[in-house]
Write a protein that holds these residues in place. Structure first.
Motif, PDB file in Angstrom:
ATOM      1  N   GLY A  96      38.119  30.243  46.691  1.00 51.51           N
ATOM      2  CA  GLY A  96      37.881  30.310  45.266  1.00 51.51           C
ATOM      3  C   GLY A  96      36.449  30.603  44.865  1.00 51.51           C
ATOM      4  O   GLY A  96      36.156  30.733  43.672  1.00 51.51           O
ATOM      5  N   SER A  99      35.678  34.696  47.314  1.00 47.81           N
ATOM      6  CA  SER A  99      36.622  35.803  47.105  1.00 47.81           C
ATOM      7  C   SER A  99      37.659  35.425  46.061  1.00 47.81           C
ATOM      8  O   SER A  99      37.942  34.241  45.837  1.00 47.81           O
ATOM      9  CB  SER A  99      37.336  36.165  48.417  1.00 47.81           C
ATOM     10  N   GLY A 100      38.226  36.451  45.429  1.00 49.75           N
ATOM     11  CA  GLY A 100      39.419  36.293  44.618  1.00 49.75           C
ATOM     12  C   GLY A 100      40.619  36.684  45.452  1.00 49.75           C
ATOM     13  O   GLY A 100      40.502  37.545  46.326  1.00 49.75           O
ATOM     14  N   VAL A 101      41.775  36.061  45.206  1.00 49.41           N
ATOM     15  CA  VAL A 101      42.952  36.312  46.029  1.00 49.41           C
ATOM     16  C   VAL A 101      44.156  36.630  45.148  1.00 49.41           C
ATOM     17  O   VAL A 101      44.398  35.939  44.144  1.00 49.41           O
ATOM     18  CB  VAL A 101      43.288  35.101  46.932  1.00 49.41           C
ATOM     19  N   VAL A 102      44.908  37.668  45.531  1.00 50.52           N
ATOM     20  CA  VAL A 102      46.159  38.021  44.869  1.00 50.52           C
ATOM     21  C   VAL A 102      47.270  37.922  45.906  1.00 50.52           C
ATOM     22  O   VAL A 102      47.193  38.542  46.966  1.00 50.52           O
ATOM     23  CB  VAL A 102      46.126  39.447  44.276  1.00 50.52           C
ATOM     24  N   ALA A 121      41.209  31.182  34.436  1.00 50.81           N
ATOM     25  CA  ALA A 121      40.436  31.689  35.577  1.00 50.81           C
ATOM     26  C   ALA A 121      38.966  31.868  35.200  1.00 50.81           C
ATOM     27  O   ALA A 121      38.070  31.583  36.004  1.00 50.81           O
ATOM     28  CB  ALA A 121      41.027  33.012  36.053  1.00 50.81           C
ATOM     29  N   ARG A 168      43.325  38.043  36.787  1.00 46.94           N
ATOM     30  CA  ARG A 168      42.871  36.673  37.018  1.00 46.94           C
ATOM     31  C   ARG A 168      41.968  36.591  38.247  1.00 46.94           C
ATOM     32  O   ARG A 168      40.958  35.894  38.241  1.00 46.94           O
ATOM     33  CB  ARG A 168      44.083  35.755  37.180  1.00 46.94           C
ATOM     34  N   ALA A 169      42.318  37.332  39.299  1.00 51.51           N
ATOM     35  CA  ALA A 169      41.485  37.342  40.502  1.00 51.51           C
ATOM     36  C   ALA A 169      40.135  38.009  40.236  1.00 51.51           C
ATOM     37  O   ALA A 169      39.108  37.606  40.793  1.00 51.51           O
ATOM     38  CB  ALA A 169      42.211  38.055  41.633  1.00 51.51           C
ATOM     39  N   LEU A 177      37.692  40.950  47.008  1.00 46.01           N
ATOM     40  CA  LEU A 177      39.042  40.736  46.512  1.00 46.01           C
ATOM     41  C   LEU A 177      40.016  40.878  47.671  1.00 46.01           C
ATOM     42  O   LEU A 177      40.008  41.885  48.383  1.00 46.01           O
ATOM     43  CB  LEU A 177      39.381  41.754  45.414  1.00 46.01           C
ATOM     44  N   LEU A 179      44.061  40.809  48.913  1.00 54.19           N
ATOM     45  CA  LEU A 179      45.390  41.044  48.359  1.00 54.19           C
ATOM     46  C   LEU A 179      46.421  41.012  49.484  1.00 54.19           C
ATOM     47  O   LEU A 179      46.367  41.802  50.419  1.00 54.19           O
ATOM     48  CB  LEU A 179      45.441  42.398  47.636  1.00 54.19           C
TER      49      LEU A 179
END
Length: 279
Positions: A96, A99-102, A121, A168-169, A177, A179
């Motif tokens: 968190g 990185s952002g995660v999808v 977010a 949101r990510a 990022l 994914l």
């Protein structure tokens, strides 16, 4: 992304990144991940060595069970590696934060509106309250969801929900990022449209991306770099740089080009060969 006169740049795909700037970079050194112990121990991946420079769009592709998602979790910091070293932006990955995660499923809060999901977010990303509405609208515009902020989650399609998840990510101002097969559950047309949107967003933003898929088509279209993993325990079976341009051609022109056809065929053959190879 532009540079000033005092900062040399290197080209990664079509993204210019300050030379030596580690933000968004990934380093995997002799990484192995094993689950269980003793006779029940199973090695999911490894050993794996990878250097991913900032601004790259890396696609991890391979058959089911080859360890793609395991590597993504290690990069996200969701779990520590059994052995070896994982670094993101020059340090230890923090869930968190780095990185952002999808994920494959959007994992949205159904009791919140589209805008409310993005607002939450932004709050976690510590964006000042006075700036959130403007930032939220910018993010929704970036993923093609103008004028949807007040709609409920159940009022939008599956493809639109995944767009919200991407927005949101992106709300967290990280340089990376991740994914994990985010389009796998979508119909073919929606999937192609989201691939096109993600490719454009990644080129514009300059973020590093790591995208997990089992599709050679998706890998060839999205990646500036494609890594094929072998059957378990996942290791690097093929590591290649995409010859496709990031700008100057429409999605249809790219998909119809001989370069794309050749790249897709090479990745597909490598995935099949790696999945069939004996240890």
């Amino acid at each position: 992304m532009s540079s000033n006169s005092s900062s040399p740049v290197v080209e990664t795909g079509s993204v210019a990144t300050p030379s030596g700037d580690p933000r968004g970079s990934i380093t995997l050194r002799d990484v192995t991940q094993t689950y269980g112990s003793g006779a029940d121990a199973v090695t999911a991946v490894g050993p794996v060595d990878l250097e991913v420079p900032a601004g790259e769009f890396l696609v991890l592709v391979g058959a089911s069970g080859c360890g793609k998602s395991t590597l993504l979790r290690l990069i996200a910091g969701f779990e520590p590696a059994t052995s070896g070293q994982v670094e993101v932006s020059g340090g230890v990955p923090v869930p968190g934060v780095t990185s952002g995660v999808v994920f494959q499923q959007p994992r949205l809060f159904p009791w919140r509106t589209v805008g409310g999901n993005v607002d939450l977010a932004l709050r976690y990303a510590r964006i000042p309250k006075a700036e959130r509405a403007t930032r939220r609208d910018e993010l929704l515009h970036r993923v093609g969801l103008d004028d949807t902020a007040d709609r409920r989650i159940w009022e939008i399609s599956g493809g639109q929900q995944q767009r919200v998840a991407i927005a949101r990510a992106l709300a967290a101002e990280t340089s990376l990022l991740l994914l994990d097969e985010p389009f796998a559950a979508l119909d073919a047309l929606t999937r192609e449209r989201l691939q096109e949107d993600l490719r454009a967003v990644s080129t514009d933003s300059g973020r590093t991306n790591v995208f997990v898929t089992h599709s050679a088509d998706e890998a060839a279209f999205l990646g500036t770099r494609i890594v094929v993993l072998s059957r378990r325990p996942g290791r690097v079976a093929l590591d290649l740089t995409s010859p496709l341009p990031r700008t100057g051609a429409t999605p249809d022109e790219l998909r119809g080009s001989p370069e794309y056809a050749a790249l897709r065929a090479e990745v597909s053959a490598a995935v099949k060969e790696a999945a069939a190879a004996e240890r």
